[in-house]
Design an enzyme around this catalytic site. Structure first.
Site, mmCIF file in Angstrom:
data_model
loop_
_atom_site.group_PDB
_atom_site.id
_atom_site.type_symbol
_atom_site.label_atom_id
_atom_site.label_comp_id
_atom_site.label_asym_id
_atom_site.label_seq_id
_atom_site.Cartn_x
_atom_site.Cartn_y
_atom_site.Cartn_z
ATOM 1 N N LYS A 41 -0.210 7.613 -6.642
ATOM 2 C CA LYS A 41 0.122 7.043 -7.954
ATOM 3 C C LYS A 41 -0.722 7.714 -9.049
ATOM 4 O O LYS A 41 -0.247 7.874 -10.179
ATOM 5 C CB LYS A 41 -0.078 5.533 -7.949
ATOM 6 N N TYR A 76 -1.813 5.772 -1.057
ATOM 7 C CA TYR A 76 -0.998 5.172 -2.122
ATOM 8 C C TYR A 76 -1.662 5.394 -3.482
ATOM 9 O O TYR A 76 -1.010 5.807 -4.450
ATOM 10 C CB TYR A 76 -0.813 3.678 -1.843
#
Ligand code: NAP
Length: 260
Positions: free
Chosen positions: A186, A182
């Site tokens: 990002k 994750y």
């Protein structure tokens, strides 16, 4: 955006069936596209902008009753299209349908994302099979959506692209010891946002990568300090501010710059 146009939009219901939901006259509203708006922040941002009288195009992977109810309440303002942001062809298909019906988009919001390591596996337990899907949806997805929809954004007067990022993508502030997929996705989205800003600045288009804060949702979990409705209020208000090309790209929900 002030626009007087008769719009005739196809509402695509889950399962692929199509029905015409009608034509309407739209004058004093902006047209805002939001991905992943069936639940969480995306759903609440949709509601936020509809309540302010704007027109929202929801791009969703799959529908649900809450979204259908919202669409029924705002029949002339809210239009739903099936689109998996991890699948370039479905983005192109959605674009082809939408560009037949409208001439411009004022604000494009890339909100859809996945967090497939929310159980925070330690190094030996990492399942790398979730990494490519995470990257595809969180980092490539927004870029693919922008690539397809840029002609409509260029034609709008809002000229704003918003990527919903996360503080998890900040390398400068990172203290985590897991959740590689994750956080990496990002960080990659942040880089895409910066390159995109470099690229579209000459066309007067502003790009933001916004950390929305920690809020309760399927992704944020039940312990988060604020509701998705409150988060959408914060993020929506920031989005509606007047932005300059000189303003930072990577910001929090109060508009403060975050370290890359
Ligand atoms: N929650 C937090 O505390 C937090 C903190 C920082 C940043 N964020 C960011 O805020 C945004 C919204 O998060 P959230 O908490 O609202 O997440 P959420 O409740 O899990 O909702 C995510 C939405 O994205 C959609 N989505 C996922 N994959 C998709 C795909 N391939 N194509 C189209 N739609 C897709 C989901 O649709 P389906 O349900 O149909 O899969 C869902 O509607 C995300 O970008 C997230 O990274 C959240």
């Amino acid at each position: 955006m002030i626009r007087d146009s008769i719009l005739s939009i196809i509402f695509i219901i889950e399962g692929g069936a199509e029905c015409l939901i009608g034509e309407f006259m739209n004058s004093n509203s902006m047209t805002i596209l939001i991905t992943g708006s069936a639940k969480g922040l995306g759903f609440n941002l949709t509601k936020f902008f509809l309540e302010k009288g704007h027109t929202v195009l929801s791009l969703i992977k799959s529908g649900n009753k809450n979204l259908s109810d919202l669409q029924q309440k705002y029949k002339n303002q809210h239009f739903i299209f099936i689109c998996d942001v991890g699948n370039e062809q479905t983005i192109i298909d959605a674009y082809e349908i939408i560009r037949e019906k409208i001439t411009s988009i004022d604000i494009l919001i890339n909100n859809a994302a996945v967090h497939l390591e929310s159980h925070r596996p330690d190094l030996p337990e990492i399942d790398f099979s979730v990494y490519i899907p995470t990257f595809t949806v969180n980092a490539l997805g927004p870029l693919m959506v922008v690539t397809s929809f840029l002609p409509l954004v260029r034609a709008g007067t809002g000229k704003l692209i918003v990527n919903i990022s996360s503080e998890a993508g900040s390398i400068g502030n990172s203290t985590r010891k897991s959740e590689f997929s994750y956080c990496m996705s990002k960080a990659a989205l942040n880089m895409a946002s910066k390159i995109l800003q470099n690229r579209v600045a000459k066309e007067g288009i502003k790009v933001l990568a916004i950390h929305p804060g920690w809020f309760s949702s399927d992704m944020g979990g039940p312990l988060a300090p604020i509701s998705p409705r409150a988060a959408a209020g914060n993020v929506g208000s920031i989005i509606l501010k007047k932005w300059s090309l000189k303003d930072p790209v990577y910001i929090d929900a109060d508009g403060r710059k975050i370290a890359w």
